[in-house]
Design a protein around this motif. Structure first.
Motif, PDB file in Angstrom:
ATOM      1  N   LYS A   1       3.120  -1.074  -3.355  1.00  0.00           N
ATOM      2  CA  LYS A   1       2.025  -0.159  -3.693  1.00  0.00           C
ATOM      3  C   LYS A   1       2.478   1.288  -3.832  1.00  0.00           C
ATOM      4  N   GLY A   2       3.751   1.562  -3.524  1.00  0.00           N
ATOM      5  CA  GLY A   2       4.221   2.931  -3.658  1.00  0.00           C
ATOM      6  C   GLY A   2       5.157   3.302  -2.534  1.00  0.00           C
TER       7      GLY A   2
ATOM      8  N   ARG B   1      -3.444  15.132   9.805  1.00  0.00           N
ATOM      9  CA  ARG B   1      -3.649  13.679   9.654  1.00  0.00           C
ATOM     10  C   ARG B   1      -4.460  13.077  10.788  1.00  0.00           C
TER      11      ARG B   1
ATOM     12  N   ASP C   1      -3.612   5.274   6.493  1.00  0.00           N
ATOM     13  CA  ASP C   1      -2.691   4.602   5.592  1.00  0.00           C
ATOM     14  C   ASP C   1      -1.720   5.658   5.070  1.00  0.00           C
TER      15      ASP C   1
ATOM     16  N   LEU D   1       0.178   5.597   2.660  1.00  0.00           N
ATOM     17  CA  LEU D   1       0.255   5.703   1.202  1.00  0.00           C
ATOM     18  C   LEU D   1      -0.667   6.811   0.702  1.00  0.00           C
ATOM     19  N   SER D   2      -1.781   7.018   1.425  1.00  0.00           N
ATOM     20  CA  SER D   2      -2.692   8.091   1.032  1.00  0.00           C
ATOM     21  C   SER D   2      -3.206   8.761   2.297  1.00  0.00           C
TER      22      SER D   2
END
Lengths: 325, 333, 335
Positions: free
Chosen positions: C19-20, C285, C276, C278-279
């Motif tokens: 996914k990246g 955070r 996540d 990824l994003s």
């Protein structure tokens, strides 16, 4: 679940190629009468043509005039039609030509037609055997793995015994004793010699699943055994059972070809195996008649490839580690 | 942390008397041998009470839960639930009635939900098996309630998902919802938080405490973590190699442990407060094989205070008063 | 400088997925003194293992260091040729992995595996290598007659002790331990930790101990680093972090371990779940889970580590526990 599985199967490039290949052969088998130029077992082409118009001949047999107001005439009318019947015997052992794209065999049968019709037989035998083996081994695996105890001991013992006996000689021995009529006997022979390996594989999967917590939860909730087996365990075995189905089908197609090739099958049936049998019996390999033995060989290889590709994809789907990053 | 007000009025939720469970080994080489998973296990769980069963891996605590849930049948000894001695099930109705009373929560939030089913089809099973829902509408209402009481709302959002679409904490909440769906009177929780991320463990533990308060169930909480046991339960039983070594009110046992093994466990447990002032461990070694358990007291090979007689006979669980019991000759002095 | 064993400077590392790219370690800086015991705590997926593998230059094929420096005794490991790293690894820095069961070769005896480790890096005779192996096994309380044993004949705790012996056999100066005791029981865990402490005092190596078990780390570490979603969010002396956490995540994590001997109080842990990678969420955070979050926390860049007094660093611009001399958002912290 099954829908998801099929969706993934289609989205995977390997399995898509495999499915297309398999689909091609299934279409050929289904539409064999339309695709094949001739029936598989004819060795001649008969054409009948009518020559000219029918000619009518009338001949008076008797005449009678009983009264002024009545005539009785008996006459014979004969219509004569003239036909011309041409019998074109197919050449024997012909090379490929426009009429016979793959040539003909020793008896003058069109090899291309035999190949097309043979697809139907070979594929049917393969898929039927695959289904039979998968159903049989799945049943045995579930019985043996889930119930355990004596049932497991007996099934495991039988499986191991069968695994020790080399498969091909066993098939040959069994085939030699069975009278071959139609295709059912060969499916049974292939099925009854092909179940042990998949059974062992599926059984170990059942054992793994049986120890999983969701099965224990199910039992502690009070689910019936049949529910645990069919709703909890079975759905988790779809991918491995599919893999076994394709592997067994491939083995069956090869096994059928082998049995036919060595003449232990039903040589009156036209399949890829029997084409090879007759090719070998008539020295096609020695005379270099590649159009005779190569096409069925390639077909067997292609169907095998399609099954293997589908199985690769199933492996990738059920084993995330193999998935491409 | 537990509520034992009306304990006297009701019979104990659960009582084990000298329960023994062995697993015979099936291989030919080990013919006649067995794993001694539970030996002479006795304890009482009061109605509405909570008992922590603490032990390291291989101590027999999970076997104890399975025997109580009757996934396996005990070899000998009595198992009494709500004052009724457990007997072999004569029919499915009896088995169902028992399972409605006693429910398990498993450790692994990933393994205990079938990956091929949606949360809906997982969660509706207890209602269907035990006939707890009255028609489709009632089932829907109960499903929503079950999810909402474990903090998963909106319920409809979760019902149509598959387990792999949920986080570990959410899965464990679904497991707990399924457990409570049958309205059990005894919940056996087998390390329900040990496989969860640390930051969400307390959330699940607090939710379990709240559920207990609201539903009036009794907990048998199985764990390897003394501090967690103290947080969750009013009483504690420490198991070692298939036997209960010490039992009693949690605060008493932890503050003032008598059995050398319990002392060892306590001194080995992480405790930031004790900091550098910690005394080094006075025993080493690991839990013995349960196939050939040591003679006499099972802890004697590791025990710093072992005497010759410890090797000879298994000590009885001695009553120290105040609900405390210790299986050690030292306690008798 | 000679006192600094390892300096990690603005390290960014991650791995590629379907996914990246996941940046599992994002702008992490800290330094480790000779003989220091540094604990790194964080939940699964916070990047603590990726950090360990990056320091050892043992990242898998799909993972890489994007930028930053790893100064081991003043030499940067990141651009170093593989051959030089191989020479350093095991002799100067060693690692104990989480799963000893998988790290030991099942078909070789313990003795063979220990002496192989010696022969790979030192040209010594077989007898010398075996003597070293016996000595190391004795240090971790394993009898010399276990040299001929195979891994399956040992218990989990013994295997992990063999792994420690193997890591220490060439007397490295840095020992990295990635969840070395997670799969073990508390008594075994404690005896292994006592052993490491004893060996560290005797041999003087530095330790980076990585685990999710903060209550354990607080007790055994000199300094403590707390990681969340790839970032180091707080760093400082272990006792200070325990007594007075300055980052809300540290406080939340401390609130996730019930006390064994202290007063019994309701603990709340932390709501929500880790983001996540990824994003990751904008701004801090931790903001979506933070009980003190202000609107400003979810805007702009991710706040970096900044000094919060007493030799401590925190990545929260609104430090807890009074002192608000504050860091600046967006800058990577430096030590």
């Amino acid at each position: 679940m099954i829908k998801d599985f099929l969706k993934t199967l289609v989205s995977n490039r390997k399995s898509l190629v495999g499915l297309c290949l398999l689909g091609f052969f299934v279409l050929v088998a289904a539409f064999a009468p339309l695709i094949a130029p001739y029936e598989p077992k004819i060795d001649r082409l008969e054409t009948v043509a009518e020559l000219g118009e029918p000619s009518l001949e009338e001949e008076i047999v008797s005449e009678d005039y009983p009264s002024d107001s009545r005539d009785v005439i008996v006459y014979r009318s004969t219509t004569t039609r003239e036909y011309e019947k041409t019998v074109d015997y197919f050449p024997l052992r012909a090379k490929p030509s426009a009429e016979h794209p793959l040539g003909t065999n020793h008896a003058g049968n069109d090899l291309f037609s035999q190949l097309v019709w043979g697809t139907r037989v070979s594929l049917t035998i393969g898929l039927m055997t695959g289904l039979f083996v998968t159903a049989l081994s799945l049943t045995l695996a579930l019985l043996s793995g889930y119930l355990g105890g004596v049932v497991d001991d007996v099934i495991t013992f039988l499986t191991n015994v069968m695994l020790v006996i080399p498969g091909l000689p066993l098939m040959i021995v069994v085939a030699a004793y069975v009278t071959m009529k139609g295709t059912l006997p060969i499916v049974l022979i292939l099925g009854l010699t092909g179940w042990p390996y998949p059974t062992r594989l599926l059984r170990s999967q059942v054992l793994t699943l049986k120890g999983r917590d969701f099965v224990r939860v199910s039992r502690s909730l009070g689910e019936r055994t049949s529910f645990v087996v069919f709703r909890e365990i079975l759905p988790n075995m779809i991918s491995i059972a599919m893999a076994e189905f394709f592997a067994s089908s491939m083995a069956a197609i090869l096994g059928e070809a082998t049995l036919e090739f060595i003449g232990l099958g039903n040589v009156t049936v036209v399949s890829w195996g029997t084409i090879l049998f007759w090719a070998q019996a008539n020295g096609a390999l020695l005379s270099g008649a590649w159009w005779w033995f190569l096409p069925p060989g390639i077909c067997i290889a292609l169907v095998g490839t399609s099954f293997v590709l589908i199985n690769f994809a199933i492996d990738e789907i059920s084993n995330p580690r193999l998935r491409k990053r | 942390m537990s509520d034992e007000r009306d304990a006297a009025a009701r019979p104990p939720a659960l009582e084990l008397r000298s329960v023994v469970k062995r697993f015979p080994l099936r291989s030919l080489a080990a013919y006649g041998k067995a794993v001694h998973a539970m030996d002479d296990v006795s304890f009482v769980l009061e109605a509405g009470g909570s008992l922590a069963l603490v032990g390291e891996s291989g101590s027999g605590k999970t076997t104890t839960a399975s025997v109580i849930a009757r996934l396996y049948e005990r070899d000998s000894g009595d198992l009494v639930v709500d004052g009724e001695p457990a007997r072999p099930f004569r029919n499915r109705a009896e088995s169902l009635a028992y399972k409605k009373k006693v429910q398990l929560i498993f450790q692994d939030p990933f393994g205990s939900l079938n990956p091929t089913h949606t949360i809906r089809s997982i969660l509706e099973r207890p209602f269907l098996i035990h006939g707890l829902a009255d028609g489709r509408a009632d089932l829907e209402a109960r499903l929503s309630e079950a999810l909402e009481q474990v903090g998963l709302s909106p319920a409809a959002e979760y019902l149509r998902r598959f387990p792999h679409e949920l986080s570990g904490g959410q899965r464990q909440r679904v497991n707990i919802a399924r457990t409570f769906a049958v309205e059990p009177s005894i919940v056996l929780a087998d390390e329900p938080t040990s496989m969860l991320d640390v930051s969400i463990r307390m959330g699940v533990m607090n939710m379990m405490l709240d559920l207990k308060e609201r539903k009036g169930v009794s907990y048998l909480y199985i764990t390897h973590d003394l501090a967690g046991a103290r947080y969750m339960c009013g009483s504690i039983a420490v198991m070692y190699a298939g036997m209960i070594m010490e039992i009693g009110p949690t605060e008493d046992v932890i503050r003032d442990a008598v059995h050398p093994y319990v002392k060892l466990l306590k001194s080995a447990s992480p405790s930031p407060e004790s900091g550098l002032a910690r005394a080094p461990l006075d025993a080493s070694g690991e839990i013995p094989s349960l196939i050939d358990p040591p003679s006499g007291c099972r802890f004697h090979p590791r025990c710093p205070y072992a005497e010759p007689r410890c090797r000879e006979a298994v000590p009885e669980l001695a009553d120290l008063g105040g609900g405390r019991g210790v299986r050690c000759v030292l306690a008798l002095r | 400088m000679s006192d600094t064993m390892l300096e990690v400077r603005n390290l960014r590392a991650g791995y590629a997925t379907a996914k990246g790219f996941v940046r599992a370690v994002d702008d992490v800086s800290f330094s480790l003194r000779r003989g220091e015991f540094l604990g790194i705590a964080g939940e699964s997926g916070c990047g603590k293992s990726t950090l360990a593998y990056a320091i050892m230059r043992l990242l898998r094929d799909n993972a890489r260091v994007e930028s930053g420096g790893l100064l081991f005794k003043g030499r940067d490991l990141v651009p170093m040729p593989a051959a030089e790293v191989d020479a350093l690894r095991w002799t100067d820095m060693a690692m104990v992995f989480q799963s000893a069961m998988n790290a030991l070769n099942p078909v070789l005896s313990i003795g063979e595996q220990l002496t192989d480790a010696v022969h790979a890096h030192r040209s010594v005779s077989r007898d010398e290598a075996e003597a070293m192996a016996v000595e190391m096994l004795a240090l971790v309380d394993i009898n010399a007659d276990r040299l001929r044993s195979y891994p399956h004949q040992l218990s989990g705790g013994m295997k992990q002790r063999v792994m420690i012996a193997m890591a220490l056999i060439l007397k490295p100066e840095l020992l990295i331990m990635d969840e070395p005791t997670t799969a073990l029981d508390v008594v075994v865990q404690r005896s292994i930790i006592e052993k490491i402490e004893e060996l560290r005092r005797r041999l003087g190596f530095s330790v980076i101990f990585i685990t999710h078990d903060l209550s354990l780390l607080v007790e055994i570490s000199d300094s403590l680093g707390i990681m969340y979603a790839g970032r180091l969010v707080e760093y400082g002396p272990a006792a200070a972090l325990f007594n007075e956490p300055r980052h809300p995540y540290t406080e939340g994590l401390m609130n996730s371990f019930p006390s064994l001997t202290g007063p019994l109080r309701r603990m709340d842990g932390i709501e929500g779940r880790t983001p996540d990678l990824l994003s990751p969420p904008p701004g801090c955070r931790y903001a979506p889970r933070c009980r003190y979050a202000r609107p400003a926390c979810s805007e702009g860049g991710c706040p970096g580590l900044a000094p919060s007094g007493e030799g401590r660093l925190s990545a929260c611009p609104y430090p807890m526990g009074g002192r608000a001399d504050g860091g600046v958002a967006g800058e990577g912290g430096r030590l």
